[in-house]
Design a protein around this motif. Structure first.
Motif, PDB file in Angstrom:
ATOM      1  N   ASP A   1      -6.955   1.549  -4.559  1.00 47.18           N
ATOM      2  CA  ASP A   1      -7.375   2.801  -5.198  1.00 47.18           C
ATOM      3  C   ASP A   1      -8.848   3.113  -4.960  1.00 47.18           C
ATOM      4  OD1 ASP A   1      -4.923   3.568  -6.450  1.00 47.18           O
ATOM      5  OD2 ASP A   1      -5.197   1.929  -7.871  1.00 47.18           O
ATOM      6  N   ARG A   2      -9.483   2.400  -4.046  1.00 51.75           N
ATOM      7  CA  ARG A   2     -10.918   2.596  -3.880  1.00 51.75           C
ATOM      8  C   ARG A   2     -11.252   4.030  -3.480  1.00 51.75           C
ATOM      9  NH1 ARG A   2     -15.510  -1.138  -0.884  1.00 51.75           N
ATOM     10  NH2 ARG A   2     -17.254   0.193  -1.532  1.00 51.75           N
TER      11      ARG A   2
ATOM     12  N   HIS B   1       2.521   1.729  -3.434  1.00 52.99           N
ATOM     13  CA  HIS B   1       1.511   2.141  -4.411  1.00 52.99           C
ATOM     14  C   HIS B   1       1.134   3.609  -4.212  1.00 52.99           C
ATOM     15  CE1 HIS B   1      -1.841   1.541  -7.185  1.00 52.99           C
ATOM     16  NE2 HIS B   1      -2.575   2.246  -6.349  1.00 52.99           N
ATOM     17  N   GLU B   2       0.970   4.026  -2.968  1.00 53.93           N
ATOM     18  CA  GLU B   2       0.591   5.414  -2.677  1.00 53.93           C
ATOM     19  C   GLU B   2       1.682   6.377  -3.141  1.00 53.93           C
ATOM     20  OE1 GLU B   2      -2.090   8.258  -1.346  1.00 53.93           O
ATOM     21  OE2 GLU B   2      -2.354   6.093  -1.430  1.00 53.93           O
TER      22      GLU B   2
ATOM     23  N   ARG C   1      -9.580   6.738  -4.039  1.00 54.14           N
ATOM     24  CA  ARG C   1      -9.350   7.616  -5.177  1.00 54.14           C
ATOM     25  C   ARG C   1     -10.474   7.500  -6.198  1.00 54.14           C
ATOM     26  NH1 ARG C   1      -3.833   7.368  -3.847  1.00 54.14           N
ATOM     27  NH2 ARG C   1      -3.822   5.125  -4.071  1.00 54.14           N
ATOM     28  N   LEU C   2     -10.901   6.282  -6.478  1.00 48.41           N
ATOM     29  CA  LEU C   2     -11.966   6.078  -7.467  1.00 48.41           C
ATOM     30  C   LEU C   2     -13.301   6.599  -6.950  1.00 48.41           C
ATOM     31  CD1 LEU C   2     -10.872   2.550  -8.694  1.00 48.41           C
ATOM     32  CD2 LEU C   2     -11.014   4.609 -10.104  1.00 48.41           C
TER      33      LEU C   2
ATOM     34  N   VAL D   1       1.494   6.400  -7.161  1.00 52.79           N
ATOM     35  CA  VAL D   1       0.259   6.873  -7.784  1.00 52.79           C
ATOM     36  C   VAL D   1      -0.086   8.294  -7.366  1.00 52.79           C
ATOM     37  CG1 VAL D   1      -2.228   6.462  -7.937  1.00 52.79           C
ATOM     38  CG2 VAL D   1      -0.646   4.550  -8.050  1.00 52.79           C
ATOM     39  N   ASN D   2       0.138   8.619  -6.101  1.00 45.88           N
ATOM     40  CA  ASN D   2      -0.231   9.933  -5.578  1.00 45.88           C
ATOM     41  C   ASN D   2       0.960  10.875  -5.659  1.00 45.88           C
ATOM     42  OD1 ASN D   2      -1.200  12.156  -4.235  1.00 45.88           O
ATOM     43  ND2 ASN D   2      -1.503  11.133  -2.282  1.00 45.88           N
TER      44      ASN D   2
ATOM     45  N   LEU E   1      -4.774   6.111 -13.630  1.00 46.81           N
ATOM     46  CA  LEU E   1      -5.045   5.123 -12.594  1.00 46.81           C
ATOM     47  C   LEU E   1      -5.384   3.768 -13.210  1.00 46.81           C
ATOM     48  CD1 LEU E   1      -5.014   5.626  -9.525  1.00 46.81           C
ATOM     49  CD2 LEU E   1      -7.497   5.797  -9.605  1.00 46.81           C
TER      50      LEU E   1
ATOM     51  N   ASN F   1      -3.133   0.238 -13.256  1.00 45.12           N
ATOM     52  CA  ASN F   1      -3.705  -0.985 -12.691  1.00 45.12           C
ATOM     53  C   ASN F   1      -3.662  -2.121 -13.700  1.00 45.12           C
ATOM     54  OD1 ASN F   1      -6.382  -2.749 -12.235  1.00 45.12           O
ATOM     55  ND2 ASN F   1      -5.658  -1.998 -10.262  1.00 45.12           N
TER      56      ASN F   1
ATOM     57  N   SER G   1       0.831  -1.211   0.000  1.00 48.68           N
ATOM     58  CA  SER G   1       0.000   0.000   0.000  1.00 48.68           C
ATOM     59  C   SER G   1       0.864   1.259   0.000  1.00 48.68           C
ATOM     60  CB  SER G   1      -0.922   0.000   1.226  1.00 48.68           C
ATOM     61  OG  SER G   1      -1.789  -1.105   1.207  1.00 48.68           O
TER      62      SER G   1
ATOM     63  N   VAL H   1      -8.087  -3.706  -7.171  1.00 48.78           N
ATOM     64  CA  VAL H   1      -8.283  -2.253  -7.253  1.00 48.78           C
ATOM     65  C   VAL H   1      -8.529  -1.666  -5.864  1.00 48.78           C
ATOM     66  CG1 VAL H   1      -9.360  -0.468  -8.706  1.00 48.78           C
ATOM     67  CG2 VAL H   1      -9.540  -2.840  -9.377  1.00 48.78           C
TER      68      VAL H   1
END
Length: 485
Positions: free
Chosen positions: A295-296, A51-52, A298-299, A55-56, A452, A456, A48, A292
């Protein structure tokens, strides 16, 4: 069976090639022990965090402290106050007791050393010389410890190591004369400097992390599959549902072109529909796809922005139709109207009752903004009948079946779908003409969503491939079955 290699010729590059990728191996069921759960938690935490970071782009480490009005915050404040009160009593006693001050100097030295780079050889030697704890203890024993001299050295060293943003804090430190206040502020600023150093390192490493992100996340997720069998059940259901919806939406092919009477599904179309469904996922449905899950949030946020943009566009369209398109051309009018709508609708899309009330307030504020705009254009004010009509049309947007809201929603969804279909590295489509005022916001939202999704796909393509292969190209004898049964 269709030739799926030919069908995938125009697919985006990150769509898994179904004939080449095999399902990553899972693991057989095993007894769950405490150590197993701890290893699993550590693996999830590392995955996590990585990934953060990738992606962020705005990700930063922040100082964590409990809220002051919480029980934890009140307890922490009491403990800290007691600690500094003890230090003050020790320093003001006769003769002064420096036991706790020496412990703090040890902590300060450790924190300063942690901020040094390998090239700081001279400064490291100077720190060891000035903050020599054995020498300091000897000075304490002789009653000759000069805290002010040590404090001046510490603040000077911090000034040379800190980022420019911390210069005001360093200047404030140099104005302090009370040793207790000085110790307290030195430790606080050193914590900020440590955070700055971590974030600077993170910024420097981000390009390298981005290059390694796909294989790293894929490998970490494979570890999770080995530790937690059956971890792709929700992902399989998610893709099955998308395949069913895509098949139902396909129009019949021309006679004779396809024995099945329908066009063949493509992996790209199924994946795009699956990702589009995540923007409006039922919050009560806990079967969120595992691939996914990171990224929940974010989505969900992107989904809320989609709804907000659609409502904004609908209000602007109704305003233009009732007051004339010239109103929207006035400098600053559209921006002010969008800000007003966003402020009034914030957090109201989840419940119909909240949305109703918010849209009524939007209608009133639109009329407030329209009056001076029409006056600036030199036109007549909006009649009472026109005001009532505009107010009612805006208020009616709460209904999901409202034709204006439905039309705008379809255009927004179509734009996002086209953005995904364009694939990575290709020019995104232009927003629909009727969404012109929302164009920049829509393009920015589409770009974020596309990044995003394609990241993925790149990571989890090997996990999607076997599911899609079974859905789209079943073995002979099973081709007549409905997808997902």
């Amino acid at each position: 069976m269709p030739n799926h290699r030919e069908e995938q010729a125009d697919e985006p590059t990150d769509v898994p090639r179904l004939e080449e990728l095999e399902s990553p191996a899972g693991s057989p069921p095993q007894n769950v022990s405490l150590s197993h759960l701890m290893e699993l938690q550590s693996c999830v935490s590392n995955l996590s965090l990585a990934h953060e970071i990738v992606v962020n782009q705005d990700f930063r480490f922040k100082s964590s402290s409990p809220p002051k009005d919480s029980l934890e915050g009140r307890v922490a404040e009491m403990v800290h106050r007691a600690f500094w009160d003890v230090l003050r009593e020790q320093l003001e006693s006769s003769p002064p007791n420096h036991r706790q001050a020496v412990a703090l100097l040890r902590e300060v030295k450790t924190m300063l050393l942690s901020l040094l780079l390998p090239a700081h050889v001279g400064l490291r030697a100077q720190l060891d010389q000035v903050l020599d704890l054995e020498l300091i203890q000897q000075q304490v024993d002789r009653g000759s410890l000069d805290l002010q001299r040590l404090a001046a050295f510490i603040t000077s060293t911090m000034a040379g190591l800190c980022a420019p943003v911390r210069d005001p804090e360093i200047r404030s430190l140099r104005l302090l004369t009370d040793p207790v206040d000085l110790f307290r502020e030195v430790l606080r600023v050193l914590e900020l400097m440590k955070k700055d150093m971590v974030n600077f390192t993170l910024l420097s490493l981000r390009p390298h992390l981005a290059r390694q992100a796909v294989p790293y996340e894929r490998a970490k997720f494979q570890e999770l599959l080995h530790r937690q069998p059956g971890s792709l059940d929700h992902t399989s259901s998610w893709l099955q549902r998308a395949a069913q919806e895509e098949r139902a939406a396909l129009t019949p092919s021309p006679p004779g072109s396809d024995p099945g009477g329908r066009r063949s599904l493509s992996p790209s179309a199924v994946l795009n529909r699956a990702y589009m469904g995540l923007l409006h996922w039922d919050p009560q449905d806990h079967r969120y796809p595992e691939t996914v899950l990171m990224d929940r949030d974010r989505l969900d946020t992107l989904g809320q922005r989609v709804d907000l943009l659609a409502l904004q566009a609908a209000v602007l369209l109704l305003t233009s139709a009732q007051c004339g398109g010239a109103v929207l051309s006035l400098p600053g009018f559209v921006g002010k109207l969008k800000q007003t709508i966003a402020a009034l609708l914030e957090g109201s899309q989840a419940r119909e009752a909240d949305l109703k009330g918010a849209l009524q307030a939007v209608g009133e504020q639109v009329l407030v903004l329209v009056a001076p705009a029409l006056e600036a254009l030199g036109g007549p004010p909006l009649s009472q009948q026109g005001q009532d009509a505009l107010r009612g049309q805006i208020a009616d947007l709460w209904r999901p079946s409202n034709p204006i809201r439905t039309l705008i929603g379809e255009r927004v969804q179509g734009f996002l779908q086209a953005t995904l279909e364009a694939g990575p590295g290709r020019k995104a489509p232009d927003p629909p003409a009727m969404l012109g005022p929302q164009g920049p916001d829509l393009e920015e939202l589409g770009a974020r969503f596309s990044r995003l999704v394609h990241f993925n796909r790149s990571v989890f393509g090997p996990h999607y491939a076997p599911v899609l292969r079974g859905l789209l190209f079943p073995p002979r004898g099973e081709e007549g079955r409905e997808v997902g049964r």
